[in-house]
Design an enzyme around this catalytic site. Structure first.
Site, PDB file in Angstrom:
ATOM      1  CG  HIS A  26      -1.790  -1.375   1.280  1.00 40.36           C
ATOM      2  ND1 HIS A  26      -2.364  -1.888   2.207  1.00 40.36           N
ATOM      3  CD2 HIS A  26      -2.621  -1.715   0.134  1.00 40.36           C
ATOM      4  CE1 HIS A  26      -3.263  -3.036   1.918  1.00 40.36           C
ATOM      5  NE2 HIS A  26      -3.199  -2.716   0.503  1.00 40.36           N
ATOM      6  CD  GLU A  60      -2.187  -3.571   9.098  1.00 43.41           C
ATOM      7  OE1 GLU A  60      -1.772  -2.374   8.956  1.00 43.41           O
ATOM      8  OE2 GLU A  60      -2.326  -4.434   8.128  1.00 43.41           O
ATOM      9  CG  HIS A  76       0.507  -4.099   5.357  1.00 48.27           C
ATOM     10  ND1 HIS A  76      -0.433  -3.572   4.491  1.00 48.27           N
ATOM     11  CD2 HIS A  76       0.738  -5.283   4.987  1.00 48.27           C
ATOM     12  CE1 HIS A  76      -0.388  -4.396   3.278  1.00 48.27           C
ATOM     13  NE2 HIS A  76       0.219  -5.564   3.644  1.00 48.27           N
ATOM     14  CD  GLU A 100      -1.053   0.549   4.612  1.00 46.18           C
ATOM     15  OE1 GLU A 100      -0.165  -0.590   4.821  1.00 46.18           O
ATOM     16  OE2 GLU A 100      -2.121   0.151   4.237  1.00 46.18           O
TER      17      GLU A 100
HETATM   18 ZN   LIG Z   1      -1.720  -1.864   4.167  1.00 51.52          ZN
END
Ligand SMILES: [Zn+2]
Length: 310
Positions: free
Chosen positions: A20, A177, A115, A23
């Site tokens: 992404h 994450e 992430h 991020e």
């Molecule tokens: Zn992500």
């Protein structure tokens, strides 16, 4: 007691930042490692850092055409090339050629995917399911050796759902994450945590490759059971926001009749479920478009068999 499972040693490992493009911890880490790969070196295996979605990274957006991290399904990977297809579909096929093909013997042995979330998920470890033996052992090792913060394990695959994430092209994988961190922002604390978590995970692989026997264990993990959408007006616009009492309470118990939303006119909306759940990704910025105010999680204890190399 059951004998340990034996798996082949890992020789090819990839670390992806910027799946992404907004991020930033993983993006700046991957760029750092591309300049200076020394930190990733271990004796028994090679680690290849790469940037997942270069065009999105350049624009500092999550994606250009569609979410890359939902594009690694048979539907997209096996689709015929078309003139008007989204950039990420082309990219997913390229990544699948380089690090997969998904489900094949030639695929990379392991892929990390980095992430950030705007939700208060701390240092969260994401695995497809508890049946993924090596990643579950890696999570357990990280929980024992990375002691600066708790590392909740999030099992993302719904029953019957196909894996769709970038690390599903490799034979096994783990996503980190880390949050809360605003989109497009790099915070030194989260950056350092991510770097240390990867170092710890690489140490685990090195020990595994060198023949360390990892005994069976029990582990608590959060397994997704569904997604909670925002309340909406008939025209589709959201009519409420996450309740202040739920905001930042990721992985904490949410009981029936607890407030989950407050409407813009000030009314409370209560949780209508019958059982206690443990929400995660609460008020994640990127999930408004996915119609998800939070993921509904159950907390389970899993028995994981022992592991050693072949
Ligand atoms: Zn992500």
């Amino acid at each position: 007691m059951a004998a340990s499972c034996r798996l082949k040693p890992l020789s090819r490992v990839a670390v992806c930042g910027g799946t992404h493009g907004n991020e930033m911890s993983g993006i700046y880490l991957a760029k750092h490692w591309l300049r200076d790969p020394m930190e990733l070196q271990r004796g028994s295996f090679a680690v290849k850092p790469f940037l997942g979605n270069p065009r999105a990274i350049e624009k500092r957006v999550r994606y250009v055409g569609q979410d890359l991290n939902r594009t690694f399904t048979t539907e997209f990977l096996s689709s015929a090339e078309a003139e008007d297809e989204p950039y990420e579909v082309v990219l997913a096929r390229e990544i699948n050629q380089t690090y997969g093909p998904k489900g094949s013997a030639q695929a990379f042995d392991f892929m990390f995917d980095l992430h950030n979330t705007t939700a208060s998920m701390g240092t969260c470890l994401i695995v497809d399911s508890e049946e993924s033996l090596l990643p579950m052992h890696m999570c357990h090792y990280i929980q024992m050796h990375y002691t600066r913060s708790p590392c909740p394990v999030y099992l993302y695959k719904l029953p019957g759902e196909e894996t769709y994430s970038i690390n599903s092209v490799a034979k096994a994988g783990l996503a980190l994450e880390l949050g809360p961190q605003p989109q497009q922002v790099v915070r030194a604390d989260l950056f350092t945590q991510m770097k240390d978590l990867i170092a710890c995970a690489l140490d685990f692989i090195e020990l595994f490759n060198k023949g360390t026997v990892f005994p069976a264990f029990e582990i608590e993990a959060y397994k997704i059971t569904g997604r909670m959408d925002y309340p909406c007006y008939p025209d589709g616009e959201i009519s409420a926001m996450v309740h202040l009492k739920l905001q930042d309470k990721d992985f904490l118990p949410l009981n029936p009749r607890d407030p989950i939303f407050q409407t813009f006119s000030g009314e409370e909306i209560l949780y209508e479920g019958n059982t206690t759940i443990y929400p995660a990704f609460i008020n994640e910025a990127a999930y408004y478009e996915k119609k998800m105010a939070f993921a509904k999680m159950e907390k389970h204890t899993f028995s994981i068999p022992g592991l050693q190399r072949e």
